[in-house]
Structures are given as C-alpha cells and as structure tokens.
Write a protein that holds these residues in place. Structure first.
Motif, PDB file in Angstrom:
ATOM      1  N   ASP A 228       0.822  -1.212   0.000  1.00  0.00           N
ATOM      2  CA  ASP A 228       0.000   0.000   0.000  1.00  0.00           C
ATOM      3  C   ASP A 228       0.854   1.259   0.000  1.00  0.00           C
ATOM      4  OD1 ASP A 228      -2.315  -1.455  -0.051  1.00  0.00           O
ATOM      5  OD2 ASP A 228      -2.779  -1.234   2.079  1.00  0.00           O
ATOM      6  N   SER A 238      -3.838   0.614  -7.425  1.00  0.00           N
ATOM      7  CA  SER A 238      -3.727  -0.842  -7.434  1.00  0.00           C
ATOM      8  C   SER A 238      -2.683  -1.262  -8.457  1.00  0.00           C
ATOM      9  CB  SER A 238      -5.080  -1.474  -7.780  1.00  0.00           C
ATOM     10  OG  SER A 238      -4.996  -2.881  -7.865  1.00  0.00           O
ATOM     11  N   PRO A 264      -2.974  -7.252  -2.976  1.00  0.00           N
ATOM     12  CA  PRO A 264      -4.196  -6.570  -3.415  1.00  0.00           C
ATOM     13  C   PRO A 264      -5.116  -7.492  -4.204  1.00  0.00           C
ATOM     14  CG  PRO A 264      -2.277  -5.179  -3.794  1.00  0.00           C
ATOM     15  CD  PRO A 264      -1.751  -6.532  -3.397  1.00  0.00           C
ATOM     16  N   ILE A 266      -6.649  -8.430  -7.044  1.00  0.00           N
ATOM     17  CA  ILE A 266      -6.699  -8.293  -8.494  1.00  0.00           C
ATOM     18  C   ILE A 266      -7.016  -9.655  -9.083  1.00  0.00           C
ATOM     19  CG2 ILE A 266      -5.011  -6.416  -8.431  1.00  0.00           C
ATOM     20  CD1 ILE A 266      -2.966  -8.345  -9.638  1.00  0.00           C
TER      21      ILE A 266
END
Length: 324
Positions: A228, A238, A264, A266
């Motif tokens: 992050d 992202s 993350p 995805i």
C-alpha cells in the motif's frame, strides 16, 4: 563467480561488520558492487574472482536486483509489482516515473519457523491443505522423497498459508483471526480452554493454534501494508500485475494469498509466479556483463520508501491484520 544476496549476507561473505544494518538508520557499510579474489575471503580457489551485485539499501540487496533483471521488470507496464517473498518481503513497483522499492519484515512464519508444528519444506512437511466444509476434517498433501509415501511430521510455510486460507474460507477462523467456537467442527479441539485446529496425527499430533495464526497475520499485515505504501508513493491505487518470486513465494497458491489479503485483490490471471528469480538473475549476470552492469544502473534509479521512519505505518499495519 557472481553472488546475489541480501545486504547482511553479503557483508558476512566479504568480511564486513553487518551490525549497523540492524540499528537505525540501518546503513550498510557499502552499497556498490564488489570484486574480490576467493582466497581473500578464505575460499580454496586462489584464482577465482568473486563479484557481488550492488546493494540498494540496508534491507534490499543484490538478490532483488537480480530478480528484477530475471523478470525483465524494466519492460513491464507501469503498475507491475515484483514481490520477493521470504522472511523479509522485498517489493519493487514500476511506477509511471521510475521504480519504487521497500522491504517489510514478513516474519519467519512464512518459512515455517515460529510455528508450533513448523518445519522446513522437506519430506514430511504438510505443504497444502484443503477443507470443503467446517463440518469435515481437513485434507492435506505431504512433501515426499522420491515419490515414497511419507508420514506428516510438521507443516512448512506454504502449508501454513494454505491451511489458514482454507480455514478462513470455511469459517473455522474468523476475520479477526480468532479460531471460531463451532460445535460441529471436528477439526477444532479444545485443551485447557484453548482452541486448536487438528491437521493430522501420528506419533506427533500436528495442529495450528491461535499463536500460529497471529504469526501469519503479522506477516501478511506487514506485506500488504508495504505494498500500500509503495502504491501511494507512486500515485497508484492498485497494481496492474503482480510477479511473485522467491523459493517460498513460488509454492503459494494465488487464491490462498487473495483469501488472506496478503496481496491486493486483483484478477488471478494477472498474478504470475517467477520461481527463484534471484538465482536466475545471478546466472544472467554471470554469463553476460550487460546484465551485471544493468544491475548497477538499476540500483541508482530505485527510490527507497522507508517504512521504519513513516509515522503512519503502525496504524496502517494494525488495520491490515484482519482477514478480508
């Protein structure tokens, strides 16, 4: 010979005191590439020349640079994130205006250490766990030797990640990491008021306890927080693609990492496993001077994001301890 490694290991190899790396401001004795004769550092090859790849910062070394050239990160699209995963997590993000890197202490749990029944990824280690429903007992696979049937002796890093992900999906573990109190869960056993989840039994009963889960939470919290912070520094929301490198990271399942919130959220088809990219990059640097010299240039281009000095790290880290 070409050697790629983290800064502490390279310091020890070349005879430099690594102690300053362990205290603020975590400064290595050197960062540039080094060349020595093997005999100078005690090896019995008098005419062998040893070249070490440059270091990037106190906790980011030539192994990260080697991984970068192995996966050809320079020619990936902006938003590509390289994660070299082990006891430390080295992260490199290709931004729109260059590379950003950081290191996060993911902890020994990811490699099977600091776990009550943890062990190395050798024959006898549980390396994957599956559970269809909390009302059933877990199924697991064990690392074998030459295809021979092997009794489970413990659980390795990929096994603990796989197990906790399976238990999270089926409700055996709550989002805060607590082992759930379920009356119809045969895998959950209570001893002296403490719950643990049974994986298998032979002469040594293999189980995961609350402390084991907390160790994984700390590691995954550090990893996703580091990601992050890199994204924030690069002005991105992202990653567009994630490349997982490292001997440990390559044995993880994408869905397990996503379930635990280690990376993350995805699409799995945008997550690639690169294997031992540092080893591959070291071979490339050995066989072709272009790649060796390119690591020197890359080391100068990378912007370091120092998590240790960011006052907002701790609060962000605490928020990331929960499972999604």
């Amino acid at each position: 010979m070409v050697v790629a490694g983290n800064p502490t290991m390279i310091h020890i190899l070349l005879g430099f005191n690594p102690a300053p790396i362990g205290t603020a401001p975590y400064t290595p004795a050197f960062t540039g590439a080094k060349q020595v004769l093997a005999a100078e550092i005690g090896m019995s090859f008098p005419n062998l020349t040893i070249n070490t790849l440059p270091l990037i910062a106190g906790f980011i070394g030539g192994d990260t640079l080697a991984a970068m050239i192995a996966v050809n990160l320079e020619n990936e699209s902006p938003g590509t994130l390289l994660i070299d995963l082990g006891t430390n997590g080295e992260l490199v993000l290709k931004g729109r205006d260059g590379f950003y890197a950081t290191s996060c202490a993911t902890g020994p749990a990811f490699e099977g250490a600091a776990i009550s029944c943890g062990m190395q990824a050798i024959p006898g280690a549980i390396n994957a766990v599956r559970l269809r429903s909390h009302t059933e007992l877990p199924e697991y696979t064990v690392i074998t030797k030459k295809g021979k049937q092997t009794e489970p002796k413990g659980i390795c890093g990929s096994g603990i990640i796989s197990a906790i992900a399976a238990f999270s999906r089926t409700g055996l573990i709550e989002k805060n990491g607590r082992i759930a109190d379920l009356k119809d869960a045969p895998a959950v056993k209570t001893t002296d008021g403490t719950n643990r989840i049974i994986l298998g039994s032979n002469r040594k009963q293999i189980a995961i306890n609350q402390k084991d889960i907390r160790a994984v939470q700390l590691g995954k919290g550090a990893l996703i927080t580091g990601i992050d912070f890199l994204l924030r520094a690069a002005g991105m929301e992202s990653p567009s693609k994630i490349i997982i490198a490292g001997a440990f990271g390559s044995f993880l399942r994408k869905d397990d990492m996503l379930t635990l919130g280690m990376i993350p959220a995805i699409s799995p088809d945008r997550i690639k496993m690169a294997g031992n990219a540092a080893g591959t990059g070291a071979i490339m640097a050995l066989c072709d001077d272009y790649y060796f010299n390119r690591t020197k240039e890359l080391a100068r281009l990378i912007r370091i994001i120092d998590l240790a000095t960011d006052v907002s790290f701790q609060s962000s880290f605490v928020r990331q301890l929960h499972f999604p």
